[in-house]
Design a protein around this motif. Structure first.
Motif, PDB file in Angstrom:
ATOM      1  N   GLY A 139       0.782  -1.231   0.000  1.00  0.00           N
ATOM      2  CA  GLY A 139       0.000   0.000   0.000  1.00  0.00           C
ATOM      3  C   GLY A 139       0.817   1.287   0.000  1.00  0.00           C
ATOM      4  O   GLY A 139       0.257   2.374   0.069  1.00  0.00           O
ATOM      5  N   HIS A 140       2.127   1.153  -0.068  1.00  0.00           N
ATOM      6  CA  HIS A 140       2.952   2.367  -0.098  1.00  0.00           C
ATOM      7  C   HIS A 140       2.999   2.948  -1.507  1.00  0.00           C
ATOM      8  O   HIS A 140       2.905   2.226  -2.492  1.00  0.00           O
ATOM      9  N   ARG A 141       3.172   4.275  -1.563  1.00  0.00           N
ATOM     10  CA  ARG A 141       3.340   4.932  -2.861  1.00  0.00           C
ATOM     11  C   ARG A 141       4.825   4.876  -3.218  1.00  0.00           C
ATOM     12  O   ARG A 141       5.660   5.393  -2.483  1.00  0.00           O
ATOM     13  N   VAL A 142       5.139   4.201  -4.321  1.00  0.00           N
ATOM     14  CA  VAL A 142       6.537   3.904  -4.652  1.00  0.00           C
ATOM     15  C   VAL A 142       6.877   4.385  -6.065  1.00  0.00           C
ATOM     16  O   VAL A 142       6.097   4.208  -7.007  1.00  0.00           O
ATOM     17  N   LEU A 143       8.046   5.004  -6.153  1.00  0.00           N
ATOM     18  CA  LEU A 143       8.611   5.362  -7.456  1.00  0.00           C
ATOM     19  C   LEU A 143       9.953   4.651  -7.590  1.00  0.00           C
ATOM     20  O   LEU A 143      10.740   4.619  -6.641  1.00  0.00           O
ATOM     21  N   CYS A 144      10.201   4.049  -8.755  1.00  0.00           N
ATOM     22  CA  CYS A 144      11.518   3.468  -9.035  1.00  0.00           C
ATOM     23  C   CYS A 144      12.209   4.346 -10.058  1.00  0.00           C
ATOM     24  O   CYS A 144      11.554   4.880 -10.954  1.00  0.00           O
ATOM     25  N   ALA A 145      13.508   4.470  -9.931  1.00  0.00           N
ATOM     26  CA  ALA A 145      14.252   5.201 -10.952  1.00  0.00           C
ATOM     27  C   ALA A 145      15.383   4.309 -11.440  1.00  0.00           C
ATOM     28  O   ALA A 145      16.154   3.777 -10.634  1.00  0.00           O
ATOM     29  N   PRO A 187      10.805  25.613 -16.189  1.00  0.00           N
ATOM     30  CA  PRO A 187       9.964  24.586 -15.566  1.00  0.00           C
ATOM     31  C   PRO A 187      10.200  23.236 -16.240  1.00  0.00           C
ATOM     32  O   PRO A 187      10.452  23.175 -17.448  1.00  0.00           O
ATOM     33  N   LEU A 188      10.098  22.166 -15.462  1.00  0.00           N
ATOM     34  CA  LEU A 188      10.312  20.821 -16.017  1.00  0.00           C
ATOM     35  C   LEU A 188       9.148  20.423 -16.902  1.00  0.00           C
ATOM     36  O   LEU A 188       8.037  20.941 -16.742  1.00  0.00           O
ATOM     37  N   PRO A 189       9.358  19.494 -17.815  1.00  0.00           N
ATOM     38  CA  PRO A 189       8.221  18.938 -18.545  1.00  0.00           C
ATOM     39  C   PRO A 189       7.234  18.319 -17.555  1.00  0.00           C
ATOM     40  O   PRO A 189       7.610  18.017 -16.409  1.00  0.00           O
ATOM     41  N   ASP A 190       6.017  18.104 -17.987  1.00  0.00           N
ATOM     42  CA  ASP A 190       5.019  17.501 -17.117  1.00  0.00           C
ATOM     43  C   ASP A 190       5.480  16.114 -16.666  1.00  0.00           C
ATOM     44  O   ASP A 190       6.096  15.385 -17.443  1.00  0.00           O
ATOM     45  N   LYS A 191       5.159  15.765 -15.408  1.00  0.00           N
ATOM     46  CA  LYS A 191       5.590  14.466 -14.872  1.00  0.00           C
ATOM     47  C   LYS A 191       5.157  13.302 -15.757  1.00  0.00           C
ATOM     48  O   LYS A 191       5.836  12.293 -15.860  1.00  0.00           O
ATOM     49  N   ILE A 192       3.999  13.487 -16.359  1.00  0.00           N
ATOM     50  CA  ILE A 192       3.447  12.407 -17.183  1.00  0.00           C
ATOM     51  C   ILE A 192       4.381  12.057 -18.355  1.00  0.00           C
ATOM     52  O   ILE A 192       4.361  10.953 -18.885  1.00  0.00           O
ATOM     53  N   GLU A 193       5.257  13.017 -18.695  1.00  0.00           N
ATOM     54  CA  GLU A 193       6.206  12.789 -19.795  1.00  0.00           C
ATOM     55  C   GLU A 193       7.279  11.777 -19.415  1.00  0.00           C
ATOM     56  O   GLU A 193       7.725  10.997 -20.230  1.00  0.00           O
ATOM     57  N   TYR A 194       7.731  11.854 -18.172  1.00  0.00           N
ATOM     58  CA  TYR A 194       8.902  11.036 -17.841  1.00  0.00           C
ATOM     59  C   TYR A 194       8.637   9.976 -16.774  1.00  0.00           C
ATOM     60  O   TYR A 194       9.497   9.147 -16.504  1.00  0.00           O
ATOM     61  N   LEU A 229       3.012   0.626  -9.185  1.00  0.00           N
ATOM     62  CA  LEU A 229       3.985   1.657  -8.842  1.00  0.00           C
ATOM     63  C   LEU A 229       4.398   2.422 -10.087  1.00  0.00           C
ATOM     64  O   LEU A 229       4.066   2.035 -11.207  1.00  0.00           O
ATOM     65  N   ASP A 230       5.132   3.490  -9.851  1.00  0.00           N
ATOM     66  CA  ASP A 230       5.582   4.334 -10.958  1.00  0.00           C
ATOM     67  C   ASP A 230       7.070   4.125 -11.188  1.00  0.00           C
ATOM     68  O   ASP A 230       7.803   3.749 -10.269  1.00  0.00           O
ATOM     69  N   ILE A 231       7.502   4.386 -12.408  1.00  0.00           N
ATOM     70  CA  ILE A 231       8.927   4.226 -12.702  1.00  0.00           C
ATOM     71  C   ILE A 231       9.396   5.324 -13.656  1.00  0.00           C
ATOM     72  O   ILE A 231       8.638   5.753 -14.536  1.00  0.00           O
ATOM     73  N   ILE A 232      10.618   5.777 -13.432  1.00  0.00           N
ATOM     74  CA  ILE A 232      11.290   6.595 -14.449  1.00  0.00           C
ATOM     75  C   ILE A 232      12.231   5.621 -15.153  1.00  0.00           C
ATOM     76  O   ILE A 232      13.264   5.237 -14.597  1.00  0.00           O
ATOM     77  N   PRO A 233      11.846   5.162 -16.339  1.00  0.00           N
ATOM     78  CA  PRO A 233      12.649   4.140 -17.009  1.00  0.00           C
ATOM     79  C   PRO A 233      13.842   4.762 -17.724  1.00  0.00           C
ATOM     80  O   PRO A 233      13.917   5.984 -17.872  1.00  0.00           O
ATOM     81  N   CYS A 234      14.737   3.911 -18.166  1.00  0.00           N
ATOM     82  CA  CYS A 234      15.876   4.440 -18.918  1.00  0.00           C
ATOM     83  C   CYS A 234      16.174   3.525 -20.098  1.00  0.00           C
ATOM     84  O   CYS A 234      15.527   2.496 -20.277  1.00  0.00           O
TER      85      CYS A 234
END
Ligand SMILES: Nc1ncnc2c1ncn2[C@@H]1O[C@H](COP(=O)(O)OP(=O)(O)O)[C@@H](O)[C@H]1O
Ligand SMILES: [Mg+2]
Length: 266
Positions: free
Chosen positions: A25-31, A70-77, A84-89
């Motif tokens: 149930g935690h809000r998690v972002l991976c990078a 300003p940064l691009p919108d979060k939805i972009e990256y 969960l969410d991820i910033i992929p590479c």
């Protein structure tokens, strides 16, 4: 996750820790900070090279535009998955590594990206390269704590000493918050002499300075099969010993290990 040795289960641990935390149930972002994109692929991004926008692009934007824009919108990256969410590479991140070296304050670019995202997530899990280059230094500069996955097969006191020294150097010079969360023993076959010998060396190395997590991840082909299927071991085979071990490990990370026992004792 950091260990400049390849194959110690950094990416596997990043994937399974994130999935376990998100499932709880935690809000998690991976990078993903490893240009080979193992972590991105383990979250189902099959062709990272086709990503329209990736970690490389957002870091390049920050390097080129400086502080003001300003940064691009979060939805972009940020790619939002089921849990969960991820910033992929992708492989382009290898170019970012070089560009960061030429940038004034280049070790803090990732921190600048992640700082505003801290409000949105309880945990941000960073997977790093098997090297202590600028991308790994960026991860160390941005994080609160480091988990060091160590595999008995690849034990190296010298390697671990170098890593710990780097972490302390980062603490002195760039990121006073950083702590070593602990060492996670991965790919363990506890019946073997190799395991026992490595455990003894690791105990000696850590003494009272560095925590070794009680949870140990057993060596099992199921983990490889899960990776091959682009799934965490938790989703692939929740009853496997490796899944159970990763769940126990996640409890230690969040500070809830043995909480039932604690309550009972109290
Ligand atoms: N517990 C485990 N048992 C067996 N194989 C594992 C285990 N954990 C990871 N592996 C395998 O070991 C290899 C290296 O793991 P990986 O997570 O990519 O390491 P790193 O990111 O440190 O380079 C992968 O092929 C992975 O499937
Ligand atoms: Mg990896």
């Amino acid at each position: 996750m950091a260990n400049q040795k390849g194959g110690t289960a950094k990416s596997t641990t990043a994937c399974n820790l994130s999935t376990t935390l998100a499932s709880a149930g935690h809000r998690v972002l991976c990078a993903d900070l490893y240009p080979q994109a193992n972590l991105s692929m383990s979250f189902g991004i099959e062709r990272p090279e086709e990503l329209a926008f990736s970690m490389h692009d957002i870091l390049t934007f920050m390097i080129e535009k400086g502080d003001g824009s300003p940064l691009p919108d979060k939805i972009e990256y940020i790619v939002s998955g089921d849990k969960l969410d991820i910033i992929p590479c992708n492989i382009n991140l290898a170019v970012t590594e070089i560009n960061l070296r030429n940038e004034l304050g280049g070790e803090r670019v990732l921190s600048e990206l992640l700082e505003p995202l801290c409000a949105d997530y309880e945990y941000i899990v960073l997977d790093t390269s098997p090297s202590i280059g600028m991308l790994t230094i960026n991860a160390l500069a941005a994080c609160d704590s480091v988990i060091i996955p160590v595999s008995p097969q690849l034990w190296s006191a010298t390697g671990l000493t170098d890593l710990v020294q780097t972490i302390f150097k980062v603490k002195r010079k760039i990121n006073p918050r950083i702590e070593i969360e602990g060492i996670l023993m991965t790919m363990c076959d506890e019946r073997t002499r190799l395991f026992r010998d490595t455990k003894a060396l690791l105990d000696e190395f850590c003494r009272d300075r560095i925590r070794i997590f009680d949870a140990r991840i057993p060596s099992t082909v199921r983990v490889g099969e899960a990776n091959y299927s682009s799934a965490s071991i938790i989703d692939f085979d929740a009853k496997s010993k490796a899944a159970t071990a990763y769940i126990e490990f996640a409890k230690e990370v969040t500070g809830h290990a043995d909480s039932d026992k604690t309550t009972a004792t109290a």
